[in-house]
Design a protein around this motif. Sequence first.
Motif, mmCIF file in Angstrom:
data_model
loop_
_atom_site.group_PDB
_atom_site.id
_atom_site.type_symbol
_atom_site.label_atom_id
_atom_site.label_comp_id
_atom_site.label_asym_id
_atom_site.label_seq_id
_atom_site.Cartn_x
_atom_site.Cartn_y
_atom_site.Cartn_z
ATOM 1 N N PRO A 216 0.835 -1.216 0.000
ATOM 2 C CA PRO A 216 0.000 0.000 0.000
ATOM 3 C C PRO A 216 0.862 1.256 0.000
ATOM 4 C CG PRO A 216 0.118 -0.915 2.196
ATOM 5 C CD PRO A 216 0.830 -1.898 1.302
ATOM 6 N N LEU A 217 0.351 2.304 -0.632
ATOM 7 C CA LEU A 217 1.039 3.584 -0.577
ATOM 8 C C LEU A 217 0.979 4.135 0.851
ATOM 9 C CD1 LEU A 217 -0.238 5.326 -3.837
ATOM 10 C CD2 LEU A 217 2.113 4.618 -3.380
ATOM 11 N N PRO A 218 2.009 4.841 1.279
ATOM 12 C CA PRO A 218 1.954 5.472 2.604
ATOM 13 C C PRO A 218 0.948 6.608 2.614
ATOM 14 C CG PRO A 218 3.903 6.195 1.412
ATOM 15 C CD PRO A 218 3.276 5.129 0.571
ATOM 16 N N CYS A 219 0.633 7.084 3.801
ATOM 17 C CA CYS A 219 -0.306 8.212 3.915
ATOM 18 C C CYS A 219 0.200 9.410 3.126
ATOM 19 C CB CYS A 219 -0.505 8.575 5.381
ATOM 20 S SG CYS A 219 -1.376 7.309 6.325
ATOM 21 N N ASP A 220 1.500 9.654 3.186
ATOM 22 C CA ASP A 220 2.107 10.697 2.364
ATOM 23 C C ASP A 220 2.525 10.044 1.053
ATOM 24 O OD1 ASP A 220 3.500 12.690 1.136
ATOM 25 O OD2 ASP A 220 4.914 13.052 2.771
ATOM 26 N N VAL A 221 1.666 10.186 0.032
ATOM 27 C CA VAL A 221 1.896 9.442 -1.215
ATOM 28 C C VAL A 221 3.171 9.883 -1.925
ATOM 29 C CG1 VAL A 221 -0.525 8.880 -1.563
ATOM 30 C CG2 VAL A 221 0.389 11.022 -2.496
ATOM 31 N N LEU A 222 3.689 11.060 -1.559
ATOM 32 C CA LEU A 222 4.951 11.484 -2.154
ATOM 33 C C LEU A 222 6.068 10.493 -1.833
ATOM 34 C CD1 LEU A 222 6.425 13.802 -3.688
ATOM 35 C CD2 LEU A 222 6.919 14.803 -1.447
ATOM 36 N N MET A 223 5.935 9.795 -0.704
ATOM 37 C CA MET A 223 6.998 8.907 -0.232
ATOM 38 C C MET A 223 6.781 7.457 -0.642
ATOM 39 S SD MET A 223 8.774 11.207 1.121
ATOM 40 C CE MET A 223 10.042 10.241 1.923
ATOM 41 N N GLY A 224 5.967 7.229 -1.661
ATOM 42 C CA GLY A 224 5.593 5.873 -2.039
ATOM 43 C C GLY A 224 6.476 5.222 -3.076
ATOM 44 N N ARG A 225 7.623 5.808 -3.384
ATOM 45 C CA ARG A 225 8.520 5.211 -4.367
ATOM 46 C C ARG A 225 9.355 4.117 -3.715
ATOM 47 N NH1 ARG A 225 10.454 8.734 -8.749
ATOM 48 N NH2 ARG A 225 8.999 10.457 -9.033
ATOM 49 N N GLY A 226 9.587 3.048 -4.453
ATOM 50 C CA GLY A 226 10.381 1.947 -3.921
ATOM 51 C C GLY A 226 11.564 1.610 -4.799
ATOM 52 N N MET A 227 12.476 0.840 -4.230
ATOM 53 C CA MET A 227 13.596 0.326 -4.990
ATOM 54 C C MET A 227 13.083 -0.613 -6.077
ATOM 55 S SD MET A 227 16.926 0.673 -5.132
ATOM 56 C CE MET A 227 17.405 1.333 -3.528
ATOM 57 N N MET A 228 13.714 -0.584 -7.220
ATOM 58 C CA MET A 228 13.286 -1.422 -8.345
ATOM 59 C C MET A 228 13.239 -2.889 -7.908
ATOM 60 S SD MET A 228 15.309 1.296 -9.128
ATOM 61 C CE MET A 228 16.954 0.630 -9.411
ATOM 62 N N GLY A 229 12.106 -3.536 -8.173
ATOM 63 C CA GLY A 229 11.913 -4.913 -7.772
ATOM 64 C C GLY A 229 11.083 -5.077 -6.522
ATOM 65 N N ASP A 230 10.807 -3.986 -5.799
ATOM 66 C CA ASP A 230 10.014 -4.059 -4.574
ATOM 67 C C ASP A 230 8.540 -3.782 -4.807
ATOM 68 O OD1 ASP A 230 12.267 -4.671 -3.135
ATOM 69 O OD2 ASP A 230 12.499 -2.688 -2.211
ATOM 70 N N GLY A 231 8.166 -3.471 -6.048
ATOM 71 C CA GLY A 231 6.785 -3.097 -6.328
ATOM 72 C C GLY A 231 6.230 -3.780 -7.559
ATOM 73 N N HIS A 232 5.485 -3.024 -8.353
ATOM 74 C CA HIS A 232 4.631 -3.602 -9.398
ATOM 75 C C HIS A 232 5.060 -3.278 -10.821
ATOM 76 C CE1 HIS A 232 1.650 -4.664 -6.318
ATOM 77 N NE2 HIS A 232 1.919 -3.480 -5.792
ATOM 78 N N ILE A 233 6.069 -2.463 -11.016
ATOM 79 C CA ILE A 233 6.387 -1.987 -12.357
ATOM 80 C C ILE A 233 7.205 -3.018 -13.122
ATOM 81 C CG2 ILE A 233 7.592 -0.205 -13.691
ATOM 82 C CD1 ILE A 233 6.892 1.796 -11.514
ATOM 83 N N ASP A 234 6.784 -3.277 -14.356
ATOM 84 C CA ASP A 234 7.552 -4.096 -15.295
ATOM 85 C C ASP A 234 8.446 -3.140 -16.082
ATOM 86 O OD1 ASP A 234 8.541 -5.888 -17.111
ATOM 87 O OD2 ASP A 234 6.601 -6.437 -17.976
#
Length: 283
Positions: A216-234
């Motif tokens: 889930p995105l944090p309450c402060d959505v500005l801080m929702g970026r993750g290291m490559m491989g930790d999320g959903h992006i292909d």
Amino acid sequence: MTTPAPGSPELARLSLNQKTTQRWSVPEAVEGCVQRGIPAIGLWREHVAATGVEASARAVREAGLRVSSLCRGGFLTADDDTARREALDDNRRAIEEAATLGAECLVLVVGGLPKGSRDLDGARERVRASLEVLAPAAADHGVRLALEPLHPMYCADRAVLSTLGQALDFAEPYPPDVVGVAVDTFHIWWDPDVRAQILRAGPRIATFQVCDWLTPLPCDVLMGRGMMGDGHIDFAPLRDAVAAAGYTGDIEVEIFNDDVWDADPHAVLDTTARRYVERVLRA
């Protein structure tokens, strides 16, 4: 996979966006890049101001690093004359800073709706009008502006440009070496038309930035970026589209994330190099 050794050919296009190691000053981030064998850096204006523009330029130059971008200019949507003049003046200063630093581009986050406003069309028209002023100033200094579309959840407060297609429409009146676009995976990965728009962008791609989308995105959505491989992006389809569009410049890792910022920056650089190779280059 083990962390790529400093000087590995696979790191030849990697750039550390300074936000990824938020606690480091310009000299510290430059030294970290040198130690880790990362050949380029994306700088942020507040860090540059703390060190001094000339001192920052000297630190980068003496280390032999490239400046892949300067973040950020923009916030051009104010609806009163005084605030608009102040924004334009600040962007002129940002252009001068980018020129001194030798940055490949000045990233523009164009701004959201003024307080209390619902006039989205008016805000976008003020961005167009501001570009008419700033593009000639950028050309005079040999600086390229990079319009960055942000995910639609930021439309109200940060960027009334939400898709790469919109950013390209705004850039179109100007030469590609004066006004380009920033392709940031965090902001554009969801768009079903994004690969076609990347190909349309072609020589207007001024910077390619990568990080992952977490849930889930944090309450402060500005801080929702993750290291490559930790999320959903292909990353592979986006990487391939950017390459097919002809972009051969640096690839920046830009992460806003409290856990990343609280970690040992040297460890963050090791992870950045490893995930860049694993998830961006080899995916």
